[in-house]
Design an enzyme around this catalytic site. Structure first.
Site, PDB file in Angstrom:
ATOM      1  N   LEU A  27      -2.704   5.653   0.662  1.00 33.86           N
ATOM      2  CA  LEU A  27      -3.065   6.404   1.862  1.00 33.86           C
ATOM      3  C   LEU A  27      -2.231   7.675   1.901  1.00 33.86           C
ATOM      4  CD1 LEU A  27      -4.380   6.730   4.670  1.00 33.86           C
ATOM      5  CD2 LEU A  27      -2.527   5.341   5.582  1.00 33.86           C
ATOM      6  N   MET A  65       0.849  -1.169   0.000  1.00 34.44           N
ATOM      7  CA  MET A  65       0.000   0.000   0.000  1.00 34.44           C
ATOM      8  C   MET A  65       0.898   1.236   0.000  1.00 34.44           C
ATOM      9  SD  MET A  65      -2.752   1.376   2.862  1.00 34.44           S
ATOM     10  CE  MET A  65      -1.881   0.795   4.264  1.00 34.44           C
ATOM     11  N   PRO A  66       0.806   2.082  -1.024  1.00 32.31           N
ATOM     12  CA  PRO A  66       1.563   3.334  -1.024  1.00 32.31           C
ATOM     13  C   PRO A  66       1.076   4.255   0.106  1.00 32.31           C
ATOM     14  CG  PRO A  66       0.812   2.797  -3.229  1.00 32.31           C
ATOM     15  CD  PRO A  66       0.123   1.857  -2.293  1.00 32.31           C
ATOM     16  N   PHE A  67       2.017   4.956   0.710  1.00 32.32           N
ATOM     17  CA  PHE A  67       1.702   5.835   1.842  1.00 32.32           C
ATOM     18  C   PHE A  67       2.534   7.110   1.744  1.00 32.32           C
ATOM     19  CE2 PHE A  67       2.858   7.175   6.221  1.00 32.32           C
ATOM     20  CZ  PHE A  67       1.608   7.581   6.642  1.00 32.32           C
TER      21      PHE A  67
END
Length: 71
Positions: free
Chosen positions: A42, A1-3
């Protein structure tokens, strides 16, 4: 998940500017990782209390940031 986590001085950005950061950052991640990353990206925009951060050993305030540089 990119954050992505953006820390900004409290009161420095409008709701619209925060939305723009979130939208453009999500678009960037989708461009890099493919559109499948969009749904799991996110982006957190955190407001830091005035004088709650600094750079180079100097405490920064919103007033200092908004000052125009002296020429």
């Amino acid at each position: 998940m990119p954050f992505a986590n953006f820390k900004v001085p409290a009161g420095a950005l409008t709701a619209e500017q925060k939305e723009q950061i979130i939208t453009r950052t999500t678009d960037l991640y989708a461009e890099i990782f493919g559109d499948r990353a969009r749904a799991t990206t996110l982006v957190l925009v955190e407001e830091v209390a005035d004088a709650g951060w600094g750079i180079g050993g100097a405490v920064l305030t919103l007033a200092k940031i908004r000052q125009t540089p002296q020429e």
